[in-house]
Design an enzyme around this catalytic site. Structure first.
Site, short mmCIF file in Angstrom:
data_model
loop_
_atom_site.label_atom_id
_atom_site.label_comp_id
_atom_site.label_asym_id
_atom_site.label_seq_id
_atom_site.Cartn_x
_atom_site.Cartn_y
_atom_site.Cartn_z
N ARG A 122 -43.10 46.32 7.91
CA ARG A 122 -43.59 47.54 7.30
C ARG A 122 -45.11 47.45 7.26
O ARG A 122 -45.67 46.50 6.73
CB ARG A 122 -43.06 47.68 5.88
CG ARG A 122 -43.63 48.90 5.21
CD ARG A 122 -43.66 48.74 3.72
NE ARG A 122 -44.13 49.97 3.11
CZ ARG A 122 -44.65 50.03 1.90
NH1 ARG A 122 -44.75 48.94 1.17
NH2 ARG A 122 -45.05 51.17 1.40
N HIS A 149 -39.15 61.81 -2.87
CA HIS A 149 -39.06 60.35 -3.02
C HIS A 149 -39.74 59.96 -4.33
O HIS A 149 -40.95 60.07 -4.48
CB HIS A 149 -39.76 59.68 -1.82
CG HIS A 149 -39.83 58.18 -1.91
ND1 HIS A 149 -39.09 57.35 -1.10
CD2 HIS A 149 -40.55 57.37 -2.72
CE1 HIS A 149 -39.36 56.09 -1.42
NE2 HIS A 149 -40.24 56.08 -2.40
N LEU A 150 -38.95 59.52 -5.31
CA LEU A 150 -39.52 59.16 -6.61
C LEU A 150 -39.25 57.69 -6.91
O LEU A 150 -38.14 57.32 -7.30
CB LEU A 150 -38.90 60.02 -7.73
CG LEU A 150 -38.94 61.54 -7.57
CD1 LEU A 150 -38.24 62.21 -8.74
CD2 LEU A 150 -40.38 62.04 -7.47
N GLY A 151 -40.25 56.87 -6.66
CA GLY A 151 -40.12 55.44 -6.99
C GLY A 151 -41.27 55.10 -7.91
O GLY A 151 -41.62 55.87 -8.78
N ASN A 152 -41.89 53.90 -7.68
CA ASN A 152 -43.13 53.60 -8.39
C ASN A 152 -44.18 54.63 -8.01
O ASN A 152 -44.88 55.17 -8.83
CB ASN A 152 -43.64 52.22 -8.01
CG ASN A 152 -42.99 51.16 -8.84
OD1 ASN A 152 -42.63 51.40 -9.98
ND2 ASN A 152 -42.83 49.98 -8.25
N GLY A 153 -44.26 54.86 -6.70
CA GLY A 153 -45.07 55.96 -6.19
C GLY A 153 -44.13 57.12 -5.92
O GLY A 153 -42.95 56.91 -5.66
N GLU A 193 -35.16 51.99 3.61
CA GLU A 193 -36.28 51.83 4.53
C GLU A 193 -36.12 50.62 5.45
O GLU A 193 -36.49 50.67 6.61
CB GLU A 193 -37.59 51.71 3.73
CG GLU A 193 -37.98 53.03 3.09
CD GLU A 193 -38.98 52.87 1.95
OE1 GLU A 193 -40.18 53.01 2.21
OE2 GLU A 193 -38.55 52.59 0.82
N ASP A 232 -42.04 53.44 -17.11
CA ASP A 232 -40.68 53.44 -16.58
C ASP A 232 -39.91 54.63 -17.16
O ASP A 232 -39.72 54.73 -18.37
CB ASP A 232 -40.00 52.12 -16.98
CG ASP A 232 -38.67 51.92 -16.25
OD1 ASP A 232 -38.00 52.94 -15.96
OD2 ASP A 232 -38.33 50.77 -15.97
N GLY A 260 -35.39 59.18 -8.21
CA GLY A 260 -34.69 60.28 -7.55
C GLY A 260 -33.19 60.05 -7.49
O GLY A 260 -32.39 60.97 -7.69
N ARG A 302 -49.81 56.66 -12.09
CA ARG A 302 -50.83 57.37 -11.31
C ARG A 302 -50.86 58.85 -11.68
O ARG A 302 -49.82 59.45 -11.94
CB ARG A 302 -50.55 57.24 -9.82
CG ARG A 302 -50.88 55.88 -9.26
CD ARG A 302 -50.51 55.79 -7.79
NE ARG A 302 -49.47 54.81 -7.58
CZ ARG A 302 -48.81 54.64 -6.44
NH1 ARG A 302 -49.06 55.42 -5.41
NH2 ARG A 302 -47.88 53.72 -6.33
N ASN A 345 -41.71 42.88 4.61
CA ASN A 345 -42.65 43.76 3.94
C ASN A 345 -43.60 42.85 3.14
O ASN A 345 -43.25 42.37 2.07
CB ASN A 345 -41.88 44.71 3.01
CG ASN A 345 -42.79 45.64 2.24
OD1 ASN A 345 -44.01 45.52 2.30
ND2 ASN A 345 -42.19 46.57 1.52
N HIS A 387 -44.73 56.93 2.42
CA HIS A 387 -43.26 56.92 2.30
C HIS A 387 -42.58 57.55 3.51
O HIS A 387 -41.46 58.02 3.42
CB HIS A 387 -42.79 57.67 1.04
CG HIS A 387 -43.30 57.12 -0.25
ND1 HIS A 387 -43.75 57.92 -1.27
CD2 HIS A 387 -43.44 55.85 -0.68
CE1 HIS A 387 -44.14 57.17 -2.29
NE2 HIS A 387 -43.96 55.91 -1.95
N ASN A 425 -31.49 57.99 -9.50
CA ASN A 425 -30.88 57.57 -10.77
C ASN A 425 -31.24 58.39 -12.01
O ASN A 425 -30.92 57.99 -13.11
CB ASN A 425 -31.24 56.11 -11.05
CG ASN A 425 -30.62 55.19 -10.01
OD1 ASN A 425 -29.42 55.17 -9.86
ND2 ASN A 425 -31.46 54.48 -9.28
#
Lengths: 400, 305
Positions: A92, A209-213, A387, A284, A334, A242, A7, A181, A336
């Site tokens: 990726r 899907h909840l990450g940075n994005g 992924e 965060d 998502g 964002r 990636n 995603h 944690n």
């Protein structure tokens, strides 16, 4: 079968080497600060080995990848005798436009198509391509596969992907919803089918899907029918920094009032907004959840706005799908954040969701499972995403 | 420091803006000035400009830290040897620049690119005393460098193709559009803007219209960001006169003969924003004071005609 998954970002390279005969991770790591002073490469043997960090000059992606190959094949922690053992490399690739609805073997033609999509993802596609070309330079005969973030959502119908602006923008510039995603949404959907013990092609699923994005996806019979991210990853849910959905007139209004330039406005929306913008504390979620709900009013507000938007989309997608068998939570937040999950699923019993608050509390840090009560009509599952594994699996499929 | 280090020579306004732009683009950069004091002021200005960007949501604090970490400074000319590219931003006089290029030419490896930010002096002349003139080139960045997406590149008579291509690549890496000319003082922008400023001053002198109306007419009529008189204040009226004299010497074109009022303003110390007073008056924050345009009826009292 040994598959390397790469990636390549603008200044980083994430890598993971799989032995797909046993589906195990042989080694993984990250190259940081590519093209800058003070580059580092970290290397971990196996899935849980001790991380070793090496400092070295990584002037470009090719040098970085050569260094990864060196770590994999030489030294005391080597996991390959030689690069000949490597069967294929999976990459990726962020944007495949509307040209790719599944993963494909990389050819000159595919590379050209990825290049044509640079206009959609100017920060991501160029380094993705650099990674492909670097591997080509070092191992000219190895087979490489492109796995697109956008591919899974190509099953959306026009009513979901066309924006209500003059149609010319779609015809001429392919401006439409693409969604991102995809690899993660696809993985957790099929994993959910396994957990539910039912075939994927009879399930209606909503994956969060909840990450940075952050993005959310409505999946009917294994196919994406709608997703919250749009032409770019800025639309939809509120994220760390964002803004997500916004009244578009506000952009004009703010730019005019503060005399902002286009790059300044771009930064405002992408880097100064989201939960950071509201809370002014952190992007965060973990920082906002500390002492919740006693941290501060603004921290709570940020969490509430973040969660409300997710709830709204879940409701909307239940309508789009005409039902829902399960809601699936994945990625950093998502997987944690019992707090966000509980705020979102509070008072959803009319929609058939009854959260088991105890199960919710203990399902995190890599744990997988159902967090609803036995009588909950709609199941809520927490599933850690993977992924890299999907990319490795797709790679095998494309080369065999 | 990696092979990507760029050296900026001269810590005055342009040098400071250039350092900020280069570091923002992701390159390591060394700012060199013989004066410790100038370096300190220059770096402090970069710091406060980045803070202003953060306040306008243009940057994050993390990005600012990364940018500042890429900037080093030095009072030693010999440190110029650490860059693959050296850009000079000294005062716009041939002798000063020619002398520095001679020095840099001796210090730097023969393939180090030596660029001058000169707007009005021939790069061929600046590099006249260099042993390796093929690696010299003019790169004219326009203030405010971080925002203006243009670089004018001028090849000297002896500039080689590799140097030119590397300069274009560097400018593109900084997200700037390049226009190229051959050994042409004034490039395109300075060549065209100076006569426009000159005519605006003449329109003012002749009492045809006051400052505000001249600038409003040009701004609205041609979609410019700033009118010619406001622009002259921004560039610095002394600099404008200096540029005009350089280009007049170069071209003997009458349109570069500075209007009388320009010289009078310079003599009176009305140099524009930097002296808080030019065609308009400015507060300590550098912002223009409303209705402060020079009044033509007061001119005869202020300056003997």
């Amino acid at each position: 079968m040994k598959i390397l998954v790469l990636n390549c970002g603008s200044s980083s390279i994430k890598y993971q080497l799989f032995d797909m005969t046993t589906t195990t991770v042989l080694a993984k790591g990250l190259v940081q600060r590519v093209g800058m002073a003070g580059s580092t490469i970290d290397y971990r043997k196996g899935d849980a080995g001790k991380k070793k960090v090496y400092e070295c000059d990584v002037l470009d992606h090719k040098i970085g990848i050569a260094k990864i190959f060196e770590l994999l094949t030489t030294g005391e922690e080597a996991v390959l005798k030689s690069l000949k053992e490597l069967d294929a490399v999976g990459h990726r690739i962020v944007h495949g436009g509307d040209k790719f609805s599944s993963s494909v073997l990389l050819t000159d033609e595919v590379k050209k198509a990825i290049r044509d999509c640079i206009v959609f993802a100017p920060l991501h596609n160029p380094p993705n391509l650099k990674g492909v070309e670097a591997v080509e330079d070092i191992l000219p005969t190895i087979r490489q596969v492109a796995v697109f973030d956008t591919a899974f959502h190509q099953t959306m119908k026009p009513e979901a992907y066309i924006y209500a602006i003059p149609y010319m923008f779609y015809e001429k510039h392919r401006i439409r919803r693409y969604g991102f995603h995809g690899t993660s949404h696809r993985y957790v959907a099929s994993r959910a089918a396994q957990l539910l013990g039912r075939p994927l092609n009879e399930l209606k699923l909503i994956t969060v899907h909840l990450g940075n994005g952050c993005s959310i996806c409505a999946i009917d019979k294994g196919q994406s029918v709608d997703t919250s991210m749009g032409h770019t990853p800025l639309e939809g849910l509120a994220m760390g920094t964002r803004c997500g959905d916004l009244d578009p007139a506000l952009i004009l209004h703010i730019m005019k009032q503060y005399e902002l330039t286009i790059p300044e406005m771009d930064n405002l929306l992408n880097k100064h907004s989201g939960v950071l913008g509201i809370s002014q504390i952190s992007s965060d979620l973990r920082d906002l959840e500390e002492d919740w709900p006693n941290k501060s009013e603004r921290a709570n507000l940020a969490l509430d706005v973040y969660s409300h938007r997710i709830k709204k989309y879940i409701g909307a997608y239940m309508a789009v799908l005409n039902g829902c068998d399960a809601v699936i939570w994945t990625a950093g937040v998502g997987e944690n954040s019992p707090i966000v999950r509980s705020i979102v699923h509070r008072d959803m019993s009319w929609l058939g969701i009854k959260l088991d608050f105890e199960k919710n509390e203990v399902t995190w840090r890599g744990a997988e499972g159902d967090i609803t009560t036995p009588d909950s009509k709609v199941k809520v599952l927490v599933i850690p995403t993977n992924e890299e594994l999907v990319i490795a699996q797709d790679t095998i499929e494309c080369v065999s | 420091m990696s092979q990507k280090t760029v050296v900026v020579y001269g810590a005055a306004t342009i040098g400071q803006e250039l350092v900020q732009a280069v570091a923002t683009a992701g390159c390591d950069v060394i700012l060199i000035d013989h004066s410790e004091d100038m370096l300190k002021k220059g770096l402090a200005r970069v710091d406060s400009c980045l803070d202003a960007e953060i306040a306008r949501w243009g940057l994050t604090t993390g990005e600012k830290r990364a940018i500042m970490s890429r900037i080093k400074s030095s009072t030693q000319v010999s440190d110029a040897a650490k860059g693959w590219l050296v850009i000079e931003t000294l005062k716009e006089t041939l002798e000063v620049k020619r002398q520095l290029f001679k020095e840099l030419d001796a210090i730097c490896k023969p393939d180090t690119i030596l660029a001058s930010n000169s707007a009005t002096i021939s790069i061929t002349e600046i590099s006249a005393e260099c042993q390796h003139p093929q690696r010299t080139i003019a790169m004219h960045f326009q203030s405010p460098i971080v925002k203006v997406p243009l670089v004018e590149i001028s090849r000297g008579l002896r500039t080689d193709e590799a140097t030119y291509k590397a300069a274009v690549r560097f400018a593109n890496m900084m997200n700037k559009t390049v226009i190229s000319v051959y050994d042409c003082p004034g490039f395109v922008t300075t060549r065209i803007i100076l006569p426009m400023i000159n005519q605006a001053v003449k329109v003012l002198e002749e009492g045809i219209a006051p400052c505000e109306q001249i600038d409003t007419a040009m701004k609205l009529g041609f979609g410019l960001n700033a009118g010619p008189l406001a622009l002259a204040d921004k560039i610095g009226i002394d600099t404008v006169v200096f540029y005009m004299e350089n280009l007049y010497t170069e071209t003997f074109d009458q349109s570069y003969l500075p209007a009388k009022l320009l010289k009078k303003l310079v003599r009176a110390g009305y140099k524009g924003i930097k002296s808080n007073r030019g065609f308009y008056q400015y507060g300590e924050d550098g912002l223009r004071i409303d209705n402060s345009g020079l009044k033509i009826e007061q001119l005869s009292q202020t300056f003997a005609r």
